[in-house]
Design a protein around this motif. Structure first.
Motif, short mmCIF file in Angstrom:
data_model
loop_
_atom_site.label_atom_id
_atom_site.label_comp_id
_atom_site.label_asym_id
_atom_site.label_seq_id
_atom_site.Cartn_x
_atom_site.Cartn_y
_atom_site.Cartn_z
N ILE A 1 67.90 13.79 35.11
CA ILE A 1 69.23 14.04 34.54
C ILE A 1 69.61 15.50 34.72
O ILE A 1 70.73 15.82 35.09
CB ILE A 1 69.27 13.64 33.05
CG1 ILE A 1 69.23 12.12 32.93
CG2 ILE A 1 70.53 14.18 32.38
CD1 ILE A 1 69.17 11.62 31.52
N ILE A 2 68.67 16.38 34.48
CA ILE A 2 68.92 17.81 34.63
C ILE A 2 69.37 18.12 36.05
O ILE A 2 70.38 18.79 36.27
CB ILE A 2 67.64 18.61 34.30
CG1 ILE A 2 67.35 18.52 32.81
CG2 ILE A 2 67.78 20.06 34.73
CD1 ILE A 2 65.99 19.03 32.43
N ILE A 3 68.65 17.63 36.98
CA ILE A 3 68.96 17.95 38.37
C ILE A 3 70.25 17.27 38.80
O ILE A 3 71.03 17.86 39.54
CB ILE A 3 67.77 17.56 39.27
CG1 ILE A 3 66.57 18.43 38.89
CG2 ILE A 3 68.11 17.74 40.73
CD1 ILE A 3 65.28 18.05 39.55
N ILE A 4 70.48 16.07 38.33
CA ILE A 4 71.72 15.36 38.67
C ILE A 4 72.92 16.18 38.24
O ILE A 4 73.85 16.38 39.02
CB ILE A 4 71.76 13.96 38.01
CG1 ILE A 4 70.77 13.03 38.69
CG2 ILE A 4 73.17 13.38 38.08
CD1 ILE A 4 70.57 11.73 37.97
N ILE B 1 71.25 19.87 26.15
CA ILE B 1 71.63 21.09 26.86
C ILE B 1 70.53 22.14 26.69
O ILE B 1 70.14 22.79 27.66
CB ILE B 1 72.99 21.62 26.37
CG1 ILE B 1 74.10 20.71 26.89
CG2 ILE B 1 73.22 23.07 26.84
CD1 ILE B 1 75.47 21.01 26.33
N GLN B 2 70.04 22.29 25.48
CA GLN B 2 69.00 23.29 25.23
C GLN B 2 67.72 22.96 26.02
O GLN B 2 67.09 23.84 26.60
CB GLN B 2 68.69 23.42 23.74
CG GLN B 2 67.76 24.56 23.41
CD GLN B 2 68.30 25.90 23.87
OE1 GLN B 2 69.45 26.24 23.61
NE2 GLN B 2 67.48 26.68 24.55
N GLN C 1 70.97 35.01 30.85
CA GLN C 1 71.31 33.95 31.80
C GLN C 1 71.21 32.58 31.13
O GLN C 1 72.04 31.71 31.39
CB GLN C 1 70.39 34.01 33.01
CG GLN C 1 70.67 35.17 33.95
CD GLN C 1 69.62 35.26 35.04
OE1 GLN C 1 68.42 35.22 34.77
NE2 GLN C 1 70.08 35.41 36.28
N LYS C 2 70.20 32.40 30.30
CA LYS C 2 70.06 31.13 29.58
C LYS C 2 71.24 30.89 28.66
O LYS C 2 71.75 29.76 28.59
CB LYS C 2 68.76 31.11 28.78
CG LYS C 2 67.51 31.00 29.62
CD LYS C 2 66.28 31.02 28.73
CE LYS C 2 65.00 31.09 29.52
NZ LYS C 2 63.82 31.18 28.64
N ASP C 3 71.68 31.92 27.96
CA ASP C 3 72.83 31.79 27.08
C ASP C 3 74.08 31.41 27.85
O ASP C 3 74.84 30.53 27.46
CB ASP C 3 73.09 33.08 26.30
CG ASP C 3 72.02 33.39 25.26
OD1 ASP C 3 71.28 32.45 24.88
OD2 ASP C 3 71.92 34.56 24.84
N GLU C 4 74.30 32.08 28.98
CA GLU C 4 75.46 31.79 29.81
C GLU C 4 75.38 30.38 30.39
O GLU C 4 76.39 29.67 30.45
CB GLU C 4 75.61 32.83 30.91
CG GLU C 4 76.01 34.19 30.37
CD GLU C 4 76.23 35.21 31.47
OE1 GLU C 4 76.88 34.87 32.48
OE2 GLU C 4 75.76 36.34 31.31
N LEU C 5 74.20 29.98 30.83
CA LEU C 5 74.02 28.63 31.37
C LEU C 5 74.30 27.59 30.29
O LEU C 5 74.97 26.58 30.56
CB LEU C 5 72.61 28.45 31.91
CG LEU C 5 72.27 27.08 32.49
CD1 LEU C 5 73.20 26.71 33.63
CD2 LEU C 5 70.82 27.04 32.94
#
Length: 116
Positions: A7-10, A31-32, A48-52
């Protein structure tokens, strides 16, 4: 575990497969989890994690809004392409290289699954 990774990669890496699905919406926990896993693979900083996380939240919200639209599949492709572009803007050169490798590996695994 493979299901979550898929799912993540999709969501992040392919508009082609996304066009074949009805929708992929994520709640905050998903999402987390996604951000944490991608963070490990791409060695993302906390910023970067926060922005993502913000990008994925906005993306999920926009997908939800499109569900009732007649031409939502095309719009979903556009949203996914936009998401991919914004993610790449967050990354440094090394991370972009890893990101591209991750996308390629995932596409190859999807092709292999389709053959089975």
């Amino acid at each position: 575990m493979k299901y979550i990774l898929s799912i993540i990669i999709i969501i992040l890496l392919t508009s082609v497969l996304f066009a074949q699905t009805d929708s992929l919406q994520l709640n905050e926990d998903e999402i987390q989890t996604l951000v944490d896993k991608i963070g490990v693979k791409l060695l993302l900083s906390d910023n970067q994690k926060d922005e993502l996380s913000q990008l994925l939240s906005a993306y999920s919200s926009n997908v939800k809004k499109l569900e009732s639209s007649n031409n939502s599949e095309e719009k979903k492709k556009e949203l996914l392409a936009d998401l991919d572009e914004k993610i790449q803007l967050l990354l440094d050169m090394k991370q972009k290289m890893k990101y591209e490798i991750l996308k390629q590996d995932w596409l190859e695994s999807i092709k292999a699954e389709e053959k089975d």
